[in-house]
Design an enzyme around this catalytic site. Structure first.
Site, PDB file in Angstrom:
ATOM      1  N   GLU A  62      28.318  -4.550 -17.155  1.00 18.62           N
ATOM      2  CA  GLU A  62      27.714  -3.315 -16.639  1.00 18.62           C
ATOM      3  C   GLU A  62      27.432  -2.349 -17.789  1.00 18.62           C
ATOM      4  OE1 GLU A  62      30.031  -3.170 -12.294  1.00 18.62           O
ATOM      5  OE2 GLU A  62      30.503  -1.724 -13.877  1.00 18.62           O
ATOM      6  N   GLU A  73      41.290  -2.474 -11.073  1.00 17.72           N
ATOM      7  CA  GLU A  73      42.746  -2.529 -11.222  1.00 17.72           C
ATOM      8  C   GLU A  73      43.345  -1.172 -11.555  1.00 17.72           C
ATOM      9  OE1 GLU A  73      45.992  -4.581 -14.282  1.00 17.72           O
ATOM     10  OE2 GLU A  73      43.928  -5.314 -14.223  1.00 17.72           O
ATOM     11  N   ASP A  74      42.648  -0.402 -12.392  1.00 17.20           N
ATOM     12  CA  ASP A  74      43.201   0.867 -12.865  1.00 17.20           C
ATOM     13  C   ASP A  74      42.954   2.046 -11.922  1.00 17.20           C
ATOM     14  OD1 ASP A  74      44.119  -0.370 -15.118  1.00 17.20           O
ATOM     15  OD2 ASP A  74      42.493   0.310 -16.411  1.00 17.20           O
ATOM     16  N   THR A  75      41.756   2.116 -11.327  1.00 15.11           N
ATOM     17  CA  THR A  75      41.350   3.397 -10.728  1.00 15.11           C
ATOM     18  C   THR A  75      40.787   3.351  -9.315  1.00 15.11           C
ATOM     19  OG1 THR A  75      39.134   3.231 -11.713  1.00 15.11           O
ATOM     20  CG2 THR A  75      40.837   4.320 -13.031  1.00 15.11           C
ATOM     21  N   ARG A  76      40.614   2.173  -8.717  1.00 17.29           N
ATOM     22  CA  ARG A  76      39.974   2.101  -7.400  1.00 17.29           C
ATOM     23  C   ARG A  76      40.673   2.987  -6.364  1.00 17.29           C
ATOM     24  NH1 ARG A  76      35.630   1.455  -4.312  1.00 17.29           N
ATOM     25  NH2 ARG A  76      34.993  -0.503  -5.262  1.00 17.29           N
ATOM     26  N   GLY A 132      29.649  -0.418  -5.145  1.00 15.42           N
ATOM     27  CA  GLY A 132      29.767  -1.823  -4.768  1.00 15.42           C
ATOM     28  C   GLY A 132      30.354  -2.678  -5.868  1.00 15.42           C
TER      29      GLY A 132
END
Length: 221
Positions: free
Chosen positions: A76, A18-21, A42
């Protein structure tokens, strides 16, 4: 404890979609591509995701405003910190639009997101966030150009990867000392051995010649 498998990726990047893709993370991946650094990007999750974390040389965690709203990101992070403990995996926290203290103390959006998490995971998430924020990392300060900041991240990772490569090469030379020897040294050692054999043989022949001459001398008298 060292990992026994080959690394599929140079870098695993944990970041909030949401923030940085389409902004910071997207530009970071492009910079990795230019430097020929293999970076995981991925989103499949599951066991394959955990394997990809384990098989990466370096983990980069991009902390942003909504990082903790993603349970996948937090899972993660827990795995990344586990790999650091078990395999001494290199971890680089990057603070984007948040400060290290916000992550360390779980303030703001981080605090709200953790309140809505499952009870069996919240504690491990909090520990992972605190531990990661305490690591030496890179913080995008106000008014600093993002492209310059991204280049710094890539340079730090590039140097670290080169250092790991040199360490692996050194270990191979220790395990197989002959692998790095100059062939001219080996040849000169063989030549020296041959010369020593010739001298020894010549000395024996000279000794027997002297004995024969002594015996003839005595017979003549």
């Amino acid at each position: 404890m060292a990992r026994s498998f080959e690394s599929e990726y140079n870098v695993f990047v944990s970041f909030c979609e949401e923030d940085t893709r389409t902004s910071f993370a997207g530009h970071l991946f492009a910079a990795f591509d230019r430097k020929k650094i293999r970076a995981y990007r991925g989103e499949e999750g599951g066991t394959e995701l955990l394997k990809d974390i384990e098989t990466s040389n370096i983990a980069v965690v991009v902390f942003s405003k909504n990082y903790a709203t993603s349970h996948l990101c937090l899972d993660e992070l827990v795995k990344i910190m586990e790999c650091k403990r078990l395999f001494n995996q290199s971890v680089i926290p990057v603070f984007y639009d948040v400060s290290p203290s916000e992550v360390r103390r779980q303030k703001g959006n981080l605090s709200e997101a953790l309140l809505n998490g499952p009870e069996d995971k919240v504690n491990s998430w909090k520990v992972a966030l605190t531990d990661a924020a305490n690591l030496a990392g890179l913080h995008l300060k106000p008014y600093r150009p993002e492209p310059e900041f991204i280049e710094e991240i890539v340079e730090v990772i590039w140097k670290r990867l080169k250092g790991e490569s040199s360490t692996v090469q050194s270990r191979r030379q220790i395990d197989n000392p002959g692998a790095g020897e100059d062939s001219s040294i080996i040849i000169s050692q063989n030549d020296a051995s041959s010369v020593q054999n010739v001298i020894a043989e010549w000395s024996r022949s000279l000794f027997f010649f002297f004995l024969c001459q002594l015996a003839l001398y005595r017979l003549s008298y």
